[in-house]
Design a protein around this motif. Structure first.
Motif, PDB file in Angstrom:
ATOM      1  N   ALA A   5      21.703 -28.595  -0.794  1.00 24.15           N
ATOM      2  CA  ALA A   5      21.002 -27.322  -0.884  1.00 24.15           C
ATOM      3  C   ALA A   5      21.996 -26.183  -1.061  1.00 24.15           C
ATOM      4  CB  ALA A   5      20.154 -27.104   0.362  1.00 24.15           C
ATOM      5  N   GLU A  28      20.777 -35.005   7.341  1.00 25.14           N
ATOM      6  CA  GLU A  28      20.596 -33.558   7.340  1.00 25.14           C
ATOM      7  C   GLU A  28      21.787 -32.879   6.679  1.00 25.14           C
ATOM      8  OE1 GLU A  28      19.710 -31.587  11.091  1.00 25.14           O
ATOM      9  OE2 GLU A  28      18.360 -33.228  11.636  1.00 25.14           O
ATOM     10  N   ARG A  41      13.395 -25.262   0.889  1.00 28.04           N
ATOM     11  CA  ARG A  41      14.502 -26.208   0.928  1.00 28.04           C
ATOM     12  C   ARG A  41      15.783 -25.507   1.350  1.00 28.04           C
ATOM     13  NH1 ARG A  41      17.771 -28.678  -3.916  1.00 28.04           N
ATOM     14  NH2 ARG A  41      18.975 -30.209  -2.763  1.00 28.04           N
ATOM     15  N   ASP A  73      23.867 -34.070   4.537  1.00 26.38           N
ATOM     16  CA  ASP A  73      23.892 -34.317   3.101  1.00 26.38           C
ATOM     17  C   ASP A  73      22.897 -33.416   2.374  1.00 26.38           C
ATOM     18  OD1 ASP A  73      25.775 -36.165   3.624  1.00 26.38           O
ATOM     19  OD2 ASP A  73      24.490 -37.920   3.362  1.00 26.38           O
ATOM     20  N   GLU A  74      21.684 -33.352   2.917  1.00 27.69           N
ATOM     21  CA  GLU A  74      20.668 -32.508   2.296  1.00 27.69           C
ATOM     22  C   GLU A  74      21.120 -31.057   2.315  1.00 27.69           C
ATOM     23  OE1 GLU A  74      18.154 -32.459   0.552  1.00 27.69           O
ATOM     24  OE2 GLU A  74      17.324 -30.471   0.894  1.00 27.69           O
TER      25      GLU A  74
END
Lengths: 131, 131
Positions: free
Chosen positions: A108, A101, B58, A103-104
């Motif tokens: 983002a 999470e 996202r 990292d994402e």
DNA sequence: ACCCAGGTTGACGCATGCGTAACCGTAACG
DNA sequence: CGTTACGGTTACGCATGCGTCAACCTGGGT
């Protein structure tokens, strides 16, 4: 005596949660206050559990996960090792999820920042034209 | 022709979403496919919007936020500057939220890692005793 | 004529974690 | 004795983003 049982309100003040929350946790079998007629008496054990519950939430565990972890915890160091290993694994899984999470989220954030920078440029140009 | 309108299934395949999702987005006024009787024809504009929608998700924007952003976007560079500024601000707010989330997540990860390390130690000791 | 694939419209379900009435009982206080 | 004040229960609401039937329609192929 920190050992004394606590009323629902005392619990609310001590942990900054609502009565509704405590009753909800009891319904979900996360807490087991002593029922004296209608009243609830939250024991030392309940306080320990609530503390863990709030921490668990911070880690992003669902209440259901937390319930299972607490049950294992109750089996205690005396319980079968297998269950401790299970708890350990569950925590590791969650940790891996959290890292993913993060990292994402980091990616983002970068993407959004780029977009904002780009937008800022265009806004500037427009301002110049308008001037 | 990349300009050709697309059926719902083509859209699903192209963007990896379900038909339900597309109909849902239409109901929420995020997309405006041409209605030919019962059928939907997704235009180039719809594809552009869907692309933005998925990106917005996202970034953690809610569909409602996205709808508003798209509306501003539609007003286009011709629309009142105030609205562009609003969109910009909204994005910055969201960016700040994301950073805060990331920080909290990072902290939680550290805390959980510490706990796991501690637990691992105890497990080792126990294993030694058991041996 | 018949059938099937694929699209359409409701409408309810789900998961999560409580918030929020609405209503009842009881004990303390003045 | 009336009024708070606090605690209790039941139960519906909410927010989000679709999933998942159910039942119908429609065009095309055989």
């Amino acid at each position: 005596m920190t050992d004394a049982n606590m009323t629902i309100r005392e619990m609310c003040d001590a942990f900054e949660v609502s009565p509704r929350t405590l009753r909800f946790y009891e319904a979900k079998e996360l807490l087991f206050p002593i029922r004296e007629g209608q009243k609830r008496w939250f024991t030392k054990r309940d306080r320990a559990r609530l503390k863990l519950i709030l921490e668990g939430k911070r880690f992003g565990f669902s209440l259901e996960d937390i319930r299972q972890l607490l049950d294992l915890y109750d089996q205690g160091p005396n319980g079968p090792e297998i269950q401790l290993a299970q708890a350990y694994e569950l925590a590791q899984k969650r940790l891996a999820e959290m890292k993913a999470e993060r990292d994402e989220l980091t990616a983002a954030i970068s993407a959004l920042q780029e977009r904002l920078a780009w937008a800022a440029e265009r806004l500037e140009k427009r301002d110049q034209n308008a001037a």
